[in-house]
Design an enzyme around this catalytic site. Sequence first.
Site, PDB file in Angstrom:
ATOM      1  N   GLU A   1       9.638  10.153   5.315  1.00 51.26           N
ATOM      2  CA  GLU A   1      10.203  11.341   4.683  1.00 51.26           C
ATOM      3  C   GLU A   1       9.051  12.340   4.625  1.00 51.26           C
ATOM      4  O   GLU A   1       8.138  12.174   3.830  1.00 51.26           O
ATOM      5  CB  GLU A   1      10.685  10.924   3.283  1.00 51.26           C
ATOM      6  CG  GLU A   1      11.405  11.967   2.506  1.00 51.26           C
ATOM      7  CD  GLU A   1      12.442  12.665   3.316  1.00 51.26           C
ATOM      8  OE1 GLU A   1      13.337  12.003   3.857  1.00 51.26           O
ATOM      9  OE2 GLU A   1      12.344  13.899   3.430  1.00 51.26           O
TER      10      GLU A   1
ATOM     11  N   CYS B   1       8.571  19.182  -1.168  1.00 54.40           N
ATOM     12  CA  CYS B   1       8.918  19.136   0.251  1.00 54.40           C
ATOM     13  C   CYS B   1      10.078  20.094   0.517  1.00 54.40           C
ATOM     14  O   CYS B   1      10.304  20.499   1.650  1.00 54.40           O
ATOM     15  CB  CYS B   1       9.223  17.726   0.706  1.00 54.40           C
ATOM     16  SG  CYS B   1      10.313  16.849  -0.380  1.00 54.40           S
TER      17      CYS B   1
ATOM     18  N   GLU C   1       3.707  23.791   7.222  1.00 52.39           N
ATOM     19  CA  GLU C   1       3.892  23.537   5.790  1.00 52.39           C
ATOM     20  C   GLU C   1       2.602  23.873   5.046  1.00 52.39           C
ATOM     21  O   GLU C   1       1.539  23.352   5.352  1.00 52.39           O
ATOM     22  CB  GLU C   1       4.247  22.060   5.559  1.00 52.39           C
ATOM     23  CG  GLU C   1       4.558  21.747   4.110  1.00 52.39           C
ATOM     24  CD  GLU C   1       5.042  20.311   3.890  1.00 52.39           C
ATOM     25  OE1 GLU C   1       4.369  19.378   4.340  1.00 52.39           O
ATOM     26  OE2 GLU C   1       6.093  20.142   3.248  1.00 52.39           O
TER      27      GLU C   1
ATOM     28  N   LYS D   1       1.816   1.231  -2.918  1.00 48.58           N
ATOM     29  CA  LYS D   1       0.524   1.937  -2.832  1.00 48.58           C
ATOM     30  C   LYS D   1       0.786   3.402  -3.167  1.00 48.58           C
ATOM     31  O   LYS D   1       1.218   4.182  -2.329  1.00 48.58           O
ATOM     32  CB  LYS D   1      -0.059   1.789  -1.420  1.00 48.58           C
ATOM     33  CG  LYS D   1      -1.574   1.901  -1.337  1.00 48.58           C
ATOM     34  CD  LYS D   1      -2.162   3.190  -1.881  1.00 48.58           C
ATOM     35  CE  LYS D   1      -2.081   4.339  -0.911  1.00 48.58           C
ATOM     36  NZ  LYS D   1      -2.597   5.615  -1.515  1.00 48.58           N
TER      37      LYS D   1
HETATM   38  P1  NAI Z   1      -0.883  12.381   2.649  1.00 47.50           P
HETATM   39  O1  NAI Z   1       0.201  12.317   3.657  1.00 47.50           O
HETATM   40  O2  NAI Z   1      -2.290  12.234   3.137  1.00 47.50           O
HETATM   41  O3  NAI Z   1      -0.672  11.244   1.541  1.00 47.50           O
HETATM   42  C1  NAI Z   1       0.571  10.669   1.181  1.00 47.50           C
HETATM   43  C2  NAI Z   1       0.382   9.176   0.935  1.00 47.50           C
HETATM   44  O4  NAI Z   1      -0.025   8.541   2.140  1.00 47.50           O
HETATM   45  C3  NAI Z   1      -0.705   8.835  -0.089  1.00 47.50           C
HETATM   46  O5  NAI Z   1      -0.323   7.696  -0.821  1.00 47.50           O
HETATM   47  C4  NAI Z   1      -1.881   8.504   0.792  1.00 47.50           C
HETATM   48  O6  NAI Z   1      -2.828   7.670   0.170  1.00 47.50           O
HETATM   49  C5  NAI Z   1      -1.217   7.816   1.945  1.00 47.50           C
HETATM   50  N1  NAI Z   1      -1.972   7.828   3.196  1.00 47.50           N
HETATM   51  C6  NAI Z   1      -2.819   8.788   3.658  1.00 47.50           C
HETATM   52  N2  NAI Z   1      -3.339   8.427   4.832  1.00 47.50           N
HETATM   53  C7  NAI Z   1      -2.826   7.216   5.143  1.00 47.50           C
HETATM   54  C8  NAI Z   1      -2.985   6.320   6.236  1.00 47.50           C
HETATM   55  N3  NAI Z   1      -3.805   6.599   7.257  1.00 47.50           N
HETATM   56  N4  NAI Z   1      -2.294   5.163   6.236  1.00 47.50           N
HETATM   57  C9  NAI Z   1      -1.463   4.865   5.215  1.00 47.50           C
HETATM   58  N5  NAI Z   1      -1.280   5.664   4.151  1.00 47.50           N
HETATM   59  C10 NAI Z   1      -1.946   6.829   4.108  1.00 47.50           C
HETATM   60  O7  NAI Z   1      -0.724  13.706   1.840  1.00 47.50           O
HETATM   61  P2  NAI Z   1      -1.792  14.473   0.915  1.00 47.50           P
HETATM   62  O8  NAI Z   1      -3.187  14.326   1.472  1.00 47.50           O
HETATM   63  O9  NAI Z   1      -1.582  14.070  -0.482  1.00 47.50           O
HETATM   64  O10 NAI Z   1      -1.319  15.980   1.109  1.00 47.50           O
HETATM   65  C11 NAI Z   1      -1.615  16.667   2.327  1.00 47.50           C
HETATM   66  C12 NAI Z   1      -0.433  17.452   2.807  1.00 47.50           C
HETATM   67  O11 NAI Z   1       0.677  16.588   3.017  1.00 47.50           O
HETATM   68  C13 NAI Z   1       0.123  18.492   1.871  1.00 47.50           C
HETATM   69  O12 NAI Z   1      -0.543  19.699   1.960  1.00 47.50           O
HETATM   70  C14 NAI Z   1       1.550  18.627   2.324  1.00 47.50           C
HETATM   71  O13 NAI Z   1       1.633  19.503   3.403  1.00 47.50           O
HETATM   72  C15 NAI Z   1       1.887  17.249   2.781  1.00 47.50           C
HETATM   73  N6  NAI Z   1       2.663  16.516   1.782  1.00 47.50           N
HETATM   74  C16 NAI Z   1       4.005  16.629   1.828  1.00 47.50           C
HETATM   75  C17 NAI Z   1       4.779  15.989   0.908  1.00 47.50           C
HETATM   76  C18 NAI Z   1       6.242  16.136   0.950  1.00 47.50           C
HETATM   77  O14 NAI Z   1       6.909  15.811  -0.034  1.00 47.50           O
HETATM   78  N7  NAI Z   1       6.786  16.621   2.048  1.00 47.50           N
HETATM   79  C19 NAI Z   1       4.203  15.178  -0.186  1.00 47.50           C
HETATM   80  C20 NAI Z   1       2.754  15.114  -0.148  1.00 47.50           C
HETATM   81  C21 NAI Z   1       2.040  15.763   0.812  1.00 47.50           C
END
Ligand code: NAI
Length: 500
Positions: free
Chosen positions: A251, A285, A386, A176
């Site tokens: 992660e 990240c 972050e 996903k």
């Molecule tokens: P997110 O954590 O919401 O999304 C990441 C993945 O998780 C996506 O595939 C999303 O569809 C999925 N997801 C979201 N909610 C879920 C749930 N309840 N159950 C299962 N899967 C779920 O991140 P988003 O909205 O793209 O970005 C928001 C913040 O997250 C960013 O501002 C950043 O701070 C952080 N982030 C950090 C990353 C890293 O590499 N450390 C990468 C992406 C986001």
Amino acid sequence: MSHEAKTNYIGGKWTAAQAGGTFKSVNPARTNEVIGVFARSHREDVEAAAAAAQAAYPAWRRLPAPARAAILSRAARLLEERKDAISRQMTREMGKVLTEARGDVQEAIDMAHYIAAFGRMPNGSLVPSERADIFCAAKRVPIGVVGLITPWNFPIAIPSWKMFPALLAGNTVVFKPAEDTPGLAVTFVETLIEAGIPTGVVNLVTGFGDEAGAAVVESGAIPVISFTGSTEVGRRIAARCGQLMKRVSCELGGKNAIVVMDDADIELAVKGALWSAFGTSGQRCTAASRLIVHRHVRSAFRDALADRTRALRLGDGLDPSTDVGPVINRRQLDRIHGYVDVGRAEGARLITGGAIVSDDPLGEGCYYSPTIFDEMRPAMRIAQEEIFGPVTGIIEADSLDGALRIANETGYGLSLSLYTADVRTAFRAMEELDAGIVYVNLPTSGAEIQLPFGGTKQTGNGHREAGWMAMDYCTEWKSIYVNYSSSADLVRAQIDTVEN
Ligand code: NAI
Ligand code: MG
């Protein structure tokens, strides 16, 4: 892809979401440019994908590991051939500049070659028995269907870190991807299909986190979850997996820092800070959003960094003169700007940037000006949370001990760096910095796939990706005992053999 949005790949067929819903992916450099229309999946689609993965599991697990590896080797070659096209597609779908997009694809190529080599490596250990004529061994075995939930910032590399080890070990997959980069996920899966991945071994469901993502976590047919993304979502997923007794590796975020000591090569440290803070528009990240600088060199470092930051060119990542591309979407743009307001209110001094770019033509995209705060203090929210955008801040330190303490004073533990010319200081840093990855005289970004990747504290839950332990998250160890004695005597273990 067609208007029907047949972007789910389930049991060897491209299909639309059963409920028929769709969503769009757009170019963050010009949000009116639609990249494609994709299936908006729900539970029934995820369950169909999980069932297909379950059905494919027995035969895939029994296929000899070198044969599974051969498919990864073919995938590596196809990714190499398509590197240009996929990199351009990446820049259009998520905005990072082309050289970085190429690096992202290259990581998947390297990972495929590296993991394929494990197909001919030892897969366990022979262990001596305390009893005569007993054979003892332990071997690594797959678990079943692995659910992968991935972010948009490394849309090819991160899926490859998770998927290739899972496949090599003999697991099947439900993938996903992030809702911001479904097009790249389709391309990635198409490449695996061409490489010869058998029907049902890799299944793709596109859609949103709280719909398709949550259904992957809930599915009774998926015993392992691997997630990269926000700490907030990771915490929720890990809690739910705890209740369901699922294996989960998370992660998560970072609040990475570069320490610059007074004996450092300032020119080198400025270059490292510039790249760590603003590479991928700060959306890594491993991005450095804290610069902890010795007071003797703070003004020299700050002024040189500010000059170089003001010279960075914002623009479409496909333009070779662009240094910094857009951020992923409007929601993130507003979130980043909100953090800059927080920083101002907390009393940090804005020295450059701090604005959403609204003039033409960049105003049609999601551009944020590279931003530096001075006089940041360790307890401020902008020094603790972050931000995930092109925003960094300088914290003054007056000793090595003080700098190391500040560096460690965060809830995260992904990547920490220290610049010094003194080998004793370098070794102190290697010992004392509490993070999964420590750099000396290097930026906080720049991991190589043959080393473990991951963090301490709230950056994760103890797992590592890549490196020689890449298969740990999706495998179990099976211990095996065989009695080949010709005697009919029962010889027991776990019992005191000294008779009294
Ligand atoms: P997110 O954590 O919401 O999304 C990441 C993945 O998780 C996506 O595939 C999303 O569809 C999925 N997801 C979201 N909610 C879920 C749930 N309840 N159950 C299962 N899967 C779920 O991140 P988003 O909205 O793209 O970005 C928001 C913040 O997250 C960013 O501002 C950043 O701070 C952080 N982030 C950090 C990353 C890293 O590499 N450390 C990468 C992406 C986001
Ligand atoms: Mg997009």
